[in-house]
Design a protein around this motif. Structure first.
Motif, PDB file in Angstrom:
ATOM      1  N   GLU A  38      26.617  63.568  17.385  1.00 42.97           N
ATOM      2  CA  GLU A  38      27.171  62.379  18.029  1.00 42.97           C
ATOM      3  C   GLU A  38      28.136  62.741  19.153  1.00 42.97           C
ATOM      4  O   GLU A  38      28.624  61.874  19.870  1.00 42.97           O
ATOM      5  CB  GLU A  38      27.924  61.519  17.003  1.00 42.97           C
ATOM      6  CG  GLU A  38      27.050  60.899  15.927  1.00 42.97           C
ATOM      7  CD  GLU A  38      26.747  61.839  14.767  1.00 42.97           C
ATOM      8  OE1 GLU A  38      27.187  63.007  14.804  1.00 42.97           O
ATOM      9  OE2 GLU A  38      26.055  61.410  13.831  1.00 42.97           O
ATOM     10  N   GLY A  39      28.470  64.060  19.239  1.00 44.94           N
ATOM     11  CA  GLY A  39      29.393  64.498  20.276  1.00 44.94           C
ATOM     12  C   GLY A  39      30.845  64.552  19.849  1.00 44.94           C
ATOM     13  O   GLY A  39      31.738  64.736  20.685  1.00 44.94           O
ATOM     14  N   TYR A  40      31.113  64.418  18.546  1.00 45.98           N
ATOM     15  CA  TYR A  40      32.500  64.547  18.074  1.00 45.98           C
ATOM     16  C   TYR A  40      32.813  66.032  17.886  1.00 45.98           C
ATOM     17  O   TYR A  40      31.968  66.792  17.423  1.00 45.98           O
ATOM     18  CB  TYR A  40      32.693  63.821  16.740  1.00 45.98           C
ATOM     19  CG  TYR A  40      32.289  62.370  16.751  1.00 45.98           C
ATOM     20  CD1 TYR A  40      32.728  61.511  17.758  1.00 45.98           C
ATOM     21  CD2 TYR A  40      31.456  61.852  15.759  1.00 45.98           C
ATOM     22  CE1 TYR A  40      32.352  60.177  17.773  1.00 45.98           C
ATOM     23  CE2 TYR A  40      31.069  60.520  15.764  1.00 45.98           C
ATOM     24  CZ  TYR A  40      31.517  59.687  16.776  1.00 45.98           C
ATOM     25  OH  TYR A  40      31.135  58.383  16.778  1.00 45.98           O
ATOM     26  N   PRO A  41      34.045  66.442  18.209  1.00 43.42           N
ATOM     27  CA  PRO A  41      34.365  67.863  18.032  1.00 43.42           C
ATOM     28  C   PRO A  41      34.397  68.266  16.560  1.00 43.42           C
ATOM     29  O   PRO A  41      35.023  67.595  15.744  1.00 43.42           O
ATOM     30  CB  PRO A  41      35.753  67.990  18.672  1.00 43.42           C
ATOM     31  CG  PRO A  41      36.314  66.616  18.697  1.00 43.42           C
ATOM     32  CD  PRO A  41      35.157  65.664  18.763  1.00 43.42           C
ATOM     33  N   LEU A  42      33.685  69.346  16.205  1.00 44.30           N
ATOM     34  CA  LEU A  42      33.700  69.838  14.823  1.00 44.30           C
ATOM     35  C   LEU A  42      35.099  70.334  14.487  1.00 44.30           C
ATOM     36  O   LEU A  42      35.774  70.945  15.317  1.00 44.30           O
ATOM     37  CB  LEU A  42      32.697  70.987  14.666  1.00 44.30           C
ATOM     38  CG  LEU A  42      31.218  70.615  14.668  1.00 44.30           C
ATOM     39  CD1 LEU A  42      30.371  71.879  14.730  1.00 44.30           C
ATOM     40  CD2 LEU A  42      30.853  69.788  13.434  1.00 44.30           C
ATOM     41  N   SER A  43      35.517  70.079  13.268  1.00 47.28           N
ATOM     42  CA  SER A  43      36.858  70.511  12.854  1.00 47.28           C
ATOM     43  C   SER A  43      36.910  72.031  12.719  1.00 47.28           C
ATOM     44  O   SER A  43      36.129  72.620  11.984  1.00 47.28           O
ATOM     45  CB  SER A  43      37.198  69.875  11.512  1.00 47.28           C
ATOM     46  OG  SER A  43      38.267  70.570  10.913  1.00 47.28           O
ATOM     47  N   LYS A  44      37.838  72.639  13.428  1.00 46.02           N
ATOM     48  CA  LYS A  44      38.032  74.086  13.301  1.00 46.02           C
ATOM     49  C   LYS A  44      38.749  74.404  11.995  1.00 46.02           C
ATOM     50  O   LYS A  44      38.507  75.425  11.367  1.00 46.02           O
ATOM     51  CB  LYS A  44      38.858  74.600  14.485  1.00 46.02           C
ATOM     52  CG  LYS A  44      38.107  74.576  15.806  1.00 46.02           C
ATOM     53  CD  LYS A  44      38.882  75.401  16.857  1.00 46.02           C
ATOM     54  CE  LYS A  44      38.117  75.479  18.164  1.00 46.02           C
ATOM     55  NZ  LYS A  44      38.148  74.183  18.896  1.00 46.02           N
ATOM     56  N   SER A  45      39.647  73.514  11.622  1.00 50.32           N
ATOM     57  CA  SER A  45      40.402  73.730  10.387  1.00 50.32           C
ATOM     58  C   SER A  45      39.495  73.681   9.162  1.00 50.32           C
ATOM     59  O   SER A  45      39.650  74.464   8.222  1.00 50.32           O
ATOM     60  CB  SER A  45      41.504  72.672  10.269  1.00 50.32           C
ATOM     61  OG  SER A  45      42.159  72.785   9.029  1.00 50.32           O
ATOM     62  N   LEU A  46      38.525  72.775   9.195  1.00 50.21           N
ATOM     63  CA  LEU A  46      37.583  72.666   8.077  1.00 50.21           C
ATOM     64  C   LEU A  46      36.807  73.971   7.910  1.00 50.21           C
ATOM     65  O   LEU A  46      36.576  74.434   6.795  1.00 50.21           O
ATOM     66  CB  LEU A  46      36.616  71.505   8.327  1.00 50.21           C
ATOM     67  CG  LEU A  46      35.662  71.115   7.205  1.00 50.21           C
ATOM     68  CD1 LEU A  46      36.429  70.680   5.958  1.00 50.21           C
ATOM     69  CD2 LEU A  46      34.718  70.009   7.647  1.00 50.21           C
ATOM     70  N   LEU A  47      36.427  74.577   9.027  1.00 51.72           N
ATOM     71  CA  LEU A  47      35.662  75.822   8.978  1.00 51.72           C
ATOM     72  C   LEU A  47      36.537  77.011   8.592  1.00 51.72           C
ATOM     73  O   LEU A  47      36.061  77.966   7.993  1.00 51.72           O
ATOM     74  CB  LEU A  47      34.999  76.083  10.339  1.00 51.72           C
ATOM     75  CG  LEU A  47      33.874  75.109  10.702  1.00 51.72           C
ATOM     76  CD1 LEU A  47      33.457  75.288  12.149  1.00 51.72           C
ATOM     77  CD2 LEU A  47      32.673  75.304   9.779  1.00 51.72           C
ATOM     78  N   ALA A  48      37.813  76.960   8.915  1.00 46.66           N
ATOM     79  CA  ALA A  48      38.691  78.101   8.638  1.00 46.66           C
ATOM     80  C   ALA A  48      39.433  77.960   7.313  1.00 46.66           C
ATOM     81  O   ALA A  48      39.616  78.935   6.587  1.00 46.66           O
ATOM     82  CB  ALA A  48      39.709  78.261   9.774  1.00 46.66           C
ATOM     83  N   HIS A  49      39.876  76.718   6.992  1.00 41.15           N
ATOM     84  CA  HIS A  49      40.745  76.535   5.822  1.00 41.15           C
ATOM     85  C   HIS A  49      40.176  75.604   4.765  1.00 41.15           C
ATOM     86  O   HIS A  49      40.760  75.449   3.694  1.00 41.15           O
ATOM     87  CB  HIS A  49      42.102  75.989   6.273  1.00 41.15           C
ATOM     88  CG  HIS A  49      42.726  76.757   7.390  1.00 41.15           C
ATOM     89  ND1 HIS A  49      43.095  78.080   7.248  1.00 41.15           N
ATOM     90  CD2 HIS A  49      43.007  76.416   8.671  1.00 41.15           C
ATOM     91  CE1 HIS A  49      43.589  78.508   8.409  1.00 41.15           C
ATOM     92  NE2 HIS A  49      43.544  77.526   9.285  1.00 41.15           N
ATOM     93  N   GLY A  50      39.075  74.946   5.076  1.00 41.67           N
ATOM     94  CA  GLY A  50      38.459  74.072   4.087  1.00 41.67           C
ATOM     95  C   GLY A  50      38.977  72.643   4.108  1.00 41.67           C
ATOM     96  O   GLY A  50      38.596  71.847   3.252  1.00 41.67           O
ATOM     97  N   VAL A  70      37.390  71.217  -2.855  1.00 41.46           N
ATOM     98  CA  VAL A  70      38.085  72.331  -3.521  1.00 41.46           C
ATOM     99  C   VAL A  70      39.496  72.470  -2.929  1.00 41.46           C
ATOM    100  O   VAL A  70      40.483  72.582  -3.647  1.00 41.46           O
ATOM    101  CB  VAL A  70      37.293  73.646  -3.339  1.00 41.46           C
ATOM    102  CG1 VAL A  70      38.069  74.842  -3.869  1.00 41.46           C
ATOM    103  CG2 VAL A  70      35.939  73.552  -4.039  1.00 41.46           C
ATOM    104  N   ALA A  71      39.580  72.411  -1.590  1.00 42.76           N
ATOM    105  CA  ALA A  71      40.871  72.618  -0.907  1.00 42.76           C
ATOM    106  C   ALA A  71      41.893  71.562  -1.311  1.00 42.76           C
ATOM    107  O   ALA A  71      43.074  71.871  -1.494  1.00 42.76           O
ATOM    108  CB  ALA A  71      40.661  72.602   0.607  1.00 42.76           C
ATOM    109  N   ARG A  72      41.449  70.323  -1.495  1.00 41.71           N
ATOM    110  CA  ARG A  72      42.428  69.264  -1.773  1.00 41.71           C
ATOM    111  C   ARG A  72      43.053  69.373  -3.159  1.00 41.71           C
ATOM    112  O   ARG A  72      44.019  68.710  -3.469  1.00 41.71           O
ATOM    113  CB  ARG A  72      41.811  67.870  -1.533  1.00 41.71           C
ATOM    114  CG  ARG A  72      40.855  67.360  -2.570  1.00 41.71           C
ATOM    115  CD  ARG A  72      40.457  65.905  -2.288  1.00 41.71           C
ATOM    116  NE  ARG A  72      39.498  65.817  -1.214  1.00 41.71           N
ATOM    117  CZ  ARG A  72      38.200  65.486  -1.378  1.00 41.71           C
ATOM    118  NH1 ARG A  72      37.742  65.196  -2.577  1.00 41.71           N
ATOM    119  NH2 ARG A  72      37.376  65.436  -0.357  1.00 41.71           N
ATOM    120  N   THR A  73      42.476  70.231  -4.007  1.00 43.42           N
ATOM    121  CA  THR A  73      43.108  70.474  -5.304  1.00 43.42           C
ATOM    122  C   THR A  73      44.148  71.587  -5.202  1.00 43.42           C
ATOM    123  O   THR A  73      44.823  71.903  -6.181  1.00 43.42           O
ATOM    124  CB  THR A  73      42.079  70.873  -6.380  1.00 43.42           C
ATOM    125  OG1 THR A  73      41.613  72.206  -6.103  1.00 43.42           O
ATOM    126  CG2 THR A  73      40.900  69.920  -6.423  1.00 43.42           C
TER     127      THR A  73
END
Lengths: 109, 526
Positions: free
Chosen positions: B360-372, B195-198
């Motif tokens: 797997e130990g990769y840091p979750l994206s904060k931006s994905l959770l806040a801005h999509g 949705v965000a990429r549109t």
């Protein structure tokens, strides 16, 4: 407004164009429409006015649960227009409380 | 009085699956549903489902619904429509309002599969025409072919809000914003990202405070909320919208379990008041079962398995299934279920905000959770999203542990591996040759796979994207590439448009962009 082209849905299963009336005015819809869909496609948002505060209501849940979209259909009040199929020649009226406008105005003189 | 071996209440994914399973075992089954059409909410679901093959992954919801109905019909399951069950009484007797009459029916077992109801939030003007539920938006656009509005505010960023936002875009509507009172987006990151990429903005920590307009919605006022979810004065923003769509969660419809005398419990992780059930869905009232969303809000894919589990238990108790066969099937379904109930969106993790990294130990994206959307520096932490080899190759922007693996099956060359634990992030084998066929792109229910060739032409890269909009641009079309946030970043030329039947309406649109934008360009617009 109707969706003219959709990337996923090829066919909404709509049939022939049919005529009905809204508060006496001629309207058109398609076989396969719910009453509410035909009205929404024509830009009609207000299905009824509430009895106490006289505020407008329209489609809300669209699955026959909330009863916000009820109208008078062929003389029968409180018909859930979102789940009632549109039929040729249907007389649909905006519902005021539980009656039509003329009755409402006569009752509130 | 009608008598049956089994009565199923509700013809949605759980109910139909239960009825099919029971009928296959020779039970006489009657299904009652209050709606005019069977399938529950499945026919509104035009997106591809998650899970693995056994869970109908990468199939669109309405196709799953068609398959269930065909199976039910083949087995002669009687599905009574416009039949509202009003109560369950002693001796497993139900009272059904069918058209204008009331009938009684009785069975050795009852499975309650009544699904869920949408939650609502009250705000000034919320009763105005133009304020609708997310399910209403789906009913109008996906069943009736009518646009719910021209410009829509989506309230709620759970999977329903995200999926319906995307469907609104597919129907030709504009989505002005997706807002959520929570500090983070509630649904799958991949659903938010598409949705965000549109170009749709996300506002977390925001709520709707007023629907403007006289007789219908003519605008919406949103405001930031504090830690107690109260609007902060002075932060109001007015959005020019004609429709406000509410997607703030679902509540189990457990009323019939109540009428049957089942013990109920308020369980927030299951979405509200639900019957107490055992591992087969049996309630405290013997031979009365509850399956699907009515027993706890989950996905349709879990509901289908839960329906089957209750059905085999009922069949075993009634002598239609031997003990050994029952145990084998129960184990098989439990295993299938446990594959889906894993990862950060699993029911047991509902409401958790303390997760900071993937399995797997990769840091979750904060931006994905806040801005999509993922920020470029966050993407680079994920190996599957950052392969750099010569020639075309998949870039999989799958950064959360979600139970899903169709990408693994899609690649004939073994490029992509998820493994037995389907919540794991995909791993790309760089030694395997990618032919650029695009099957992985089309198979990804989250639309998170791109095909990138950094050296397409001197100075230019090609980026293949999943595209599910109309009209589909033609090869040779020139426009702009958008980044993950939906901002135009460079000129782009469509170099190919690929679509095969197996891709099931997900088009592989390949665009040529200046090489430096290869890892940024993720959407195309004329």
């Amino acid at each position: 407004m109707r969706i003219k082209q959709h990337p996923i849905i090829d066919d909404y299963g709509k049939g022939a164009q049919i005529s009905f009336t809204l508060d006496g005015k001629p309207m058109v819809g398609y076989e396969g429409d719910s009453i509410a869909a035909a009205l929404h496609a024509a830009g009609i948002m207000t299905h009824r006015y509430t009895a106490k505060r006289h505020t407008p209501r329209g489609v809300f849940c669209c699955i026959g649960r909330c009863t916000d979209c009820v109208m008078i259909v062929n003389g029968q009040p409180n018909v859930r227009t979102c789940i009632t199929p549109l039929e040729e020649g249907m007389e649909v009226q905006t519902q005021y409380g539980v009656v039509n406008r003329e009755q409402w105005e006569a009752d509130h003189q | 009085m009608m008598r049956h071996d089994l009565i199923v209440i509700g013809a949605g994914p759980a109910g139909l699956s239960a009825a099919i399973e029971a009928a296959r075992l020779g039970m006489d089954v009657a299904v009652f549903d209050e709606n005019a059409r069977p399938g529950g909410q499945l026919f509104k679901q035009i997106h591809k489902f998650f899970g693995s093959k056994e869970h109908h992954a990468k199939e669109r919801g309405f196709r799953i619904g068609e398959d269930l109905l065909a199976d039910a019909e083949k087995l002669g399951v009687a599905v009574h429509l416009n039949a509202t069950v009003m109560g369950i009484y002693e001796g497993r007797e139900v009272l059904v309002k069918h058209e204008d009459e009331t009938v009684h029916a009785k069975a050795d077992a009852i499975i309650i599969a009544t699904g869920a109801a949408e939650n609502m939030i009250p705000f000034t003007g919320w009763d105005k025409p133009g304020v609708i539920g997310a399910g209403a938006a789906q009913a109008l656009m996906n069943l009736q072919g009518v646009m719910p509005g021209k410009r829509i505010l989506m309230v709620g960023s759970g999977n329903v809000g995200l999926v319906v936002s995307f469907q609104l875009l597919q129907a030709g509507c504009e989505v002005a914003a997706v807002i959520d009172a929570a500090p983070r987006i509630g649904g799958y990151g991949v659903h938010a990202a598409k949705v965000a990429r549109t170009g749709v903005p996300f506002y977390t920590r925001h709520t709707v405070v007023e629907a403007l307009g006289k007789d219908r919605v003519e605008g919406a006022v949103i405001a930031e909320v504090d830690d107690h979810f109260q609007p902060i004065p002075g932060t109001e923003k007015t959005l020019d919208v004609d429709t406000i769509c509410i997607a703030v969660g679902l509540s189990p419809m457990s009323q019939l379990a109540d009428t049957a005398g089942c013990d109920l419990v308020l369980d927030r992780k299951r979405g509200g008041t639900v019957p107490v059930i055992d591992e087969y869905g049996e309630t405290s009232v013997p031979n009365v079962y509850c399956a699907g969303d009515a027993a706890g809000i989950e996905e349709a894919s879990t509901a289908m398995i839960l329906g089957r589990i209750s059905a085999i238990r009922a069949a075993e108790k009634a002598g239609f299934l031997g003990a050994a066969e029952f145990t084998a099937r129960a184990d098989e379904y439990a295993a299938s279920l446990s594959k889906l109930r894993r990862g950060m969106f699993a029911p047991q993790n509902k409401g958790r905000t303390d997760m900071t990294e993937t399995d797997e130990g990769y840091p979750l994206s904060k931006s994905l959770l806040a801005h999509g959307f993922l920020e470029p520096n966050e993407v680079s932490a994920f190996p599957c999203a950052t392969v750099h080899e010569v020639g075309v190759h998949p870039v999989i922007e799958c950064t959360q542990n979600i139970p899903c693996n169709p990408c693994q099956d899609a690649c004939r060359f073994g490029c992509i591996t998820v493994g037995d634990d389907i919540v794991k992030l995909p791993v790309i084998d760089e030694t395997k040759r990618c032919t650029g066929c695009g099957m992985c792109v089309a198979s990804c229910s989250g639309q998170a796979i791109f095909l990138v060739d950094e050296a397409y032409e001197p100075g230019y890269a090609s980026v293949g994207i999943p595209y599910e909009f109309v009209p589909v641009p033609k090869a040779g079309a020139r426009g702009h590439a958008l980044n993950r946030a939906g901002a135009p970043i460079c000129d782009a030329e469509v170099v190919s448009v690929k679509y095969t039947k197996a891709m099931d309406k997900t088009v592989l649109l390949t665009m040529k962009v200046p090489a430096e934008f290869a890892s940024e360009a993720r959407f195309y617009r004329d």
